[in-house]
Design a protein around this motif. Structure first.
Motif, mmCIF file in Angstrom:
data_model
loop_
_atom_site.group_PDB
_atom_site.id
_atom_site.type_symbol
_atom_site.label_atom_id
_atom_site.label_comp_id
_atom_site.label_asym_id
_atom_site.label_seq_id
_atom_site.Cartn_x
_atom_site.Cartn_y
_atom_site.Cartn_z
ATOM 1 N N SER A 50 0.792 -1.231 0.000
ATOM 2 C CA SER A 50 0.000 0.000 0.000
ATOM 3 C C SER A 50 0.827 1.285 0.000
ATOM 4 C CB SER A 50 -0.923 0.021 1.224
ATOM 5 O OG SER A 50 -0.180 -0.054 2.435
ATOM 6 N N ASN A 51 2.172 1.168 0.044
ATOM 7 C CA ASN A 51 3.015 2.366 0.113
ATOM 8 C C ASN A 51 3.869 2.530 -1.133
ATOM 9 O OD1 ASN A 51 2.897 3.797 2.918
ATOM 10 N ND2 ASN A 51 2.812 1.601 3.373
ATOM 11 N N LYS A 52 4.310 3.778 -1.369
ATOM 12 C CA LYS A 52 5.165 4.064 -2.504
ATOM 13 C C LYS A 52 6.629 3.826 -2.176
ATOM 14 C CE LYS A 52 2.195 7.566 -4.640
ATOM 15 N NZ LYS A 52 2.110 8.983 -5.112
ATOM 16 N N ASN A 53 7.013 4.083 -0.933
ATOM 17 C CA ASN A 53 8.404 3.932 -0.510
ATOM 18 C C ASN A 53 8.478 3.032 0.714
ATOM 19 O OD1 ASN A 53 9.653 6.038 -2.348
ATOM 20 N ND2 ASN A 53 8.179 7.298 -1.233
ATOM 21 N N VAL A 54 9.278 1.988 0.645
ATOM 22 C CA VAL A 54 9.402 1.031 1.751
ATOM 23 C C VAL A 54 10.872 0.813 2.058
ATOM 24 C CG1 VAL A 54 9.021 -1.348 2.483
ATOM 25 C CG2 VAL A 54 7.238 -0.142 1.210
ATOM 26 N N GLU A 55 11.240 0.954 3.335
ATOM 27 C CA GLU A 55 12.597 0.708 3.794
ATOM 28 C C GLU A 55 12.577 -0.261 4.974
ATOM 29 O OE1 GLU A 55 14.736 4.245 4.664
ATOM 30 O OE2 GLU A 55 14.305 5.206 2.725
ATOM 31 N N LEU A 56 13.444 -1.256 4.931
ATOM 32 C CA LEU A 56 13.629 -2.197 6.039
ATOM 33 C C LEU A 56 15.096 -2.165 6.442
ATOM 34 C CD1 LEU A 56 11.550 -5.303 4.898
ATOM 35 C CD2 LEU A 56 10.976 -3.703 6.710
ATOM 36 N N TRP A 57 15.352 -1.936 7.735
ATOM 37 C CA TRP A 57 16.712 -1.815 8.245
ATOM 38 C C TRP A 57 16.978 -2.884 9.302
ATOM 39 C CZ3 TRP A 57 19.673 3.248 8.366
ATOM 40 C CH2 TRP A 57 19.268 4.108 7.334
ATOM 41 N N HIS A 58 18.191 -3.410 9.291
ATOM 42 C CA HIS A 58 18.687 -4.288 10.355
ATOM 43 C C HIS A 58 17.716 -5.438 10.642
ATOM 44 C CE1 HIS A 58 21.973 -1.527 11.331
ATOM 45 N NE2 HIS A 58 21.101 -0.548 11.224
ATOM 46 N N GLN A 59 17.399 -6.188 9.618
ATOM 47 C CA GLN A 59 16.515 -7.334 9.775
ATOM 48 C C GLN A 59 17.219 -8.604 9.314
ATOM 49 O OE1 GLN A 59 13.400 -7.239 11.061
ATOM 50 N NE2 GLN A 59 13.365 -5.003 11.280
ATOM 51 N N HIS A 60 16.981 -9.697 10.058
ATOM 52 C CA HIS A 60 17.393 -11.006 9.562
ATOM 53 C C HIS A 60 16.149 -11.662 8.974
ATOM 54 C CE1 HIS A 60 19.371 -14.832 9.060
ATOM 55 N NE2 HIS A 60 18.363 -15.413 9.690
ATOM 56 N N LEU A 61 16.155 -11.864 7.686
ATOM 57 C CA LEU A 61 14.962 -12.317 6.980
ATOM 58 C C LEU A 61 15.084 -13.797 6.635
ATOM 59 C CD1 LEU A 61 14.670 -9.250 4.567
ATOM 60 C CD2 LEU A 61 13.490 -9.586 6.747
ATOM 61 N N ASP A 62 14.219 -14.610 7.261
ATOM 62 C CA ASP A 62 14.197 -16.025 6.911
ATOM 63 C C ASP A 62 13.264 -16.228 5.721
ATOM 64 O OD1 ASP A 62 11.584 -15.930 7.911
ATOM 65 O OD2 ASP A 62 12.127 -16.838 9.837
ATOM 66 N N ALA A 63 13.015 -17.484 5.366
ATOM 67 C CA ALA A 63 12.207 -17.772 4.179
ATOM 68 C C ALA A 63 10.785 -17.247 4.320
ATOM 69 C CB ALA A 63 12.199 -19.282 3.923
ATOM 70 N N ASP A 64 10.202 -17.379 5.525
ATOM 71 C CA ASP A 64 8.832 -16.895 5.729
ATOM 72 C C ASP A 64 8.759 -15.372 5.666
ATOM 73 O OD1 ASP A 64 7.772 -19.455 6.021
ATOM 74 O OD2 ASP A 64 8.189 -19.499 8.172
ATOM 75 N N ASP A 65 9.766 -14.695 6.243
ATOM 76 C CA ASP A 65 9.816 -13.233 6.160
ATOM 77 C C ASP A 65 9.919 -12.784 4.706
ATOM 78 O OD1 ASP A 65 9.805 -13.012 8.946
ATOM 79 O OD2 ASP A 65 11.995 -13.034 9.065
ATOM 80 N N THR A 66 10.819 -13.439 3.977
ATOM 81 C CA THR A 66 11.038 -13.069 2.575
ATOM 82 C C THR A 66 9.788 -13.325 1.736
ATOM 83 O OG1 THR A 66 13.367 -13.676 2.853
ATOM 84 C CG2 THR A 66 12.575 -13.376 0.606
ATOM 85 N N SER A 67 9.089 -14.413 2.031
ATOM 86 C CA SER A 67 7.854 -14.715 1.306
ATOM 87 C C SER A 67 6.792 -13.649 1.551
ATOM 88 C CB SER A 67 7.317 -16.092 1.725
ATOM 89 O OG SER A 67 8.208 -17.118 1.347
ATOM 90 N N ALA A 68 6.716 -13.161 2.790
ATOM 91 C CA ALA A 68 5.742 -12.102 3.108
ATOM 92 C C ALA A 68 6.087 -10.816 2.359
ATOM 93 C CB ALA A 68 5.723 -11.849 4.612
ATOM 94 N N ILE A 69 7.380 -10.478 2.324
ATOM 95 C CA ILE A 69 7.810 -9.282 1.590
ATOM 96 C C ILE A 69 7.514 -9.443 0.104
ATOM 97 C CG2 ILE A 69 9.843 -7.959 0.887
ATOM 98 C CD1 ILE A 69 11.021 -8.607 3.667
ATOM 99 N N ALA A 70 7.820 -10.621 -0.425
ATOM 100 C CA ALA A 70 7.570 -10.873 -1.844
ATOM 101 C C ALA A 70 6.080 -10.780 -2.169
ATOM 102 C CB ALA A 70 8.108 -12.250 -2.228
ATOM 103 N N ALA A 71 5.242 -11.255 -1.250
ATOM 104 C CA ALA A 71 3.794 -11.171 -1.460
ATOM 105 C C ALA A 71 3.340 -9.718 -1.540
ATOM 106 C CB ALA A 71 3.060 -11.898 -0.342
ATOM 107 N N GLY A 72 3.892 -8.882 -0.653
ATOM 108 C CA GLY A 72 3.542 -7.466 -0.675
ATOM 109 C C GLY A 72 3.978 -6.793 -1.966
ATOM 110 N N ILE A 73 5.192 -7.112 -2.429
ATOM 111 C CA ILE A 73 5.690 -6.529 -3.679
ATOM 112 C C ILE A 73 4.830 -6.965 -4.850
ATOM 113 C CG2 ILE A 73 7.628 -6.534 -5.299
ATOM 114 C CD1 ILE A 73 9.501 -6.764 -2.887
ATOM 115 N N SER A 74 4.471 -8.232 -4.876
ATOM 116 C CA SER A 74 3.666 -8.761 -5.980
ATOM 117 C C SER A 74 2.298 -8.101 -6.064
ATOM 118 C CB SER A 74 3.497 -10.278 -5.824
ATOM 119 O OG SER A 74 4.740 -10.940 -5.873
#
Length: 320
Positions: A50-74
């Motif tokens: 829902s946003n135009k600009n997204v920043e994520l700092w200092h995160q350890h992203l596992d497969a489930d985290d990455t899948s959630a981010i990918a879902a949002g981008i898609s």
């Protein structure tokens, strides 16, 4: 004796009870932590979508985290700038993120700063870049990319028609990587800015980049700070820069420039800039405004380098 036995039995019973309570609390905490992570992933997906600009700092992203981010981008139709800084992504999960990028037709800036994506991650990213039809900025600084990663990028850059800005600073791509990129840039006529700061580029890479400059008429900035370029590579770059029609900014700071011949070349160049009323030059550890371009401090003989602002004014000057 009976009292002590009873006491010991009571202590044992209390210990067992407390351990069961501890196990129950631990299980509860784990469930609560899991719920928190699930909620966080859902929030990420929603915010990215829902946003135009997204920043994520200092995160350890596992497969489930990455899948959630990918879902949002898609799902996003508005995301323009996606930025990860100081994040780690499981190598097996990065292709999930890469695969989602072409589905976001609004994405214009993609930045991974100090994010460990390595050569395998770059290969996954390179495979989808040509499908990101409006991507203008690709920033992969300090992402553990080496020669093979630079080579993978070089194969697809000519197909990235919208790309204007490429930053690979802090990646150990070496001469081989720089040569591969130079060959790619011969077909990338719309690139505006290239940064290869601290990339272990030597004279071979510098000469290759110099050869590519005439075929990059849109290039306005070239940053080669802190590499292994000597006078040979630097003179090839400067010769190409002086005949370039649009280049405004060049940095060769922190390289291995030492010869008196190179010093004289810089003085001549400063003279040309001075005639055009542009007298600001930046030297390593010292910023000066040259009143007389023929007076260069003796202490700058070693590692002599410069930044040139508004070099575009050199166009049309004869005898340079």
């Amino acid at each position: 004796m009976t009292w002590f036995v009873l006491f010991d039995s009571l202590s044992l019973s209390l210990s067992l009870a407390l351990s069961q309570v501890s196990i129950s609390i631990s299980a509860f905490e784990k469930m609560a932590e899991l719920d928190t992570r699930i909620a966080k992933r859902a929030r990420w997906a929603e915010e990215i979508a829902s946003n135009k600009n997204v920043e994520l700092w200092h995160q350890h992203l596992d497969a489930d985290d990455t899948s959630a981010i990918a879902a949002g981008i898609s799902l996003s139709t508005t995301l323009k700038h996606f930025f990860l800084k100081w994040c780690t992504i499981d190598s097996a999960a990065f292709p999930i993120l890469a695969a989602s990028l072409p589905r976001c037709t609004s994405l214009q800036q993609l930045e991974f700063w100090n994010t460990h994506i390595d050569n395998a991650g770059v290969a996954a990213l390179a495979s989808v870049l040509p499908q990101c039809e409006v991507l203008k900025v690709l920033n992969l600084r300090y992402s553990w990319i080496r020669e093979d990663g630079a080579f993978a990028l070089s194969l697809v850059l000519p197909s990235c028609r919208a790309l204007r800005f490429l930053n690979l600073s802090g990646n150990d791509i070496g001469n081989r990587g720089a040569v591969a990129l130079a060959k790619a840039f011969e077909q990338c006529s719309k690139i505006d800015y290239l940064s290869l700061v601290n990339c272990s580029v030597g004279d071979e890479g510098a000469v290759a980049l110099a050869s590519a400059l005439p075929l990059c008429p849109s290039l306005r900035g070239l940053d080669l700070y802190h590499n292994y370029i000597s006078d040979i590579g630097a003179k090839a770059i400067v010769k190409a820069v002086l005949t370039h029609k649009r280049l405004e900014w060049l940095s060769l700071r922190g390289n291995n420039l030492t010869s008196l011949e190179w010093r004289h070349a810089c003085i001549h160049l400063n003279n040309v800039i001075d005639r055009l009323h542009t007298t600001t030059c930046v030297f390593p550890m010292l910023s000066i405004h040259l009143q007389d371009p023929f007076r260069v401090p003796q202490g700058l003989v070693h590692s002599l380098i410069f930044d040139m602002l508004r070099l575009v004014k050199l166009r049309g000057i004869a005898g340079v």
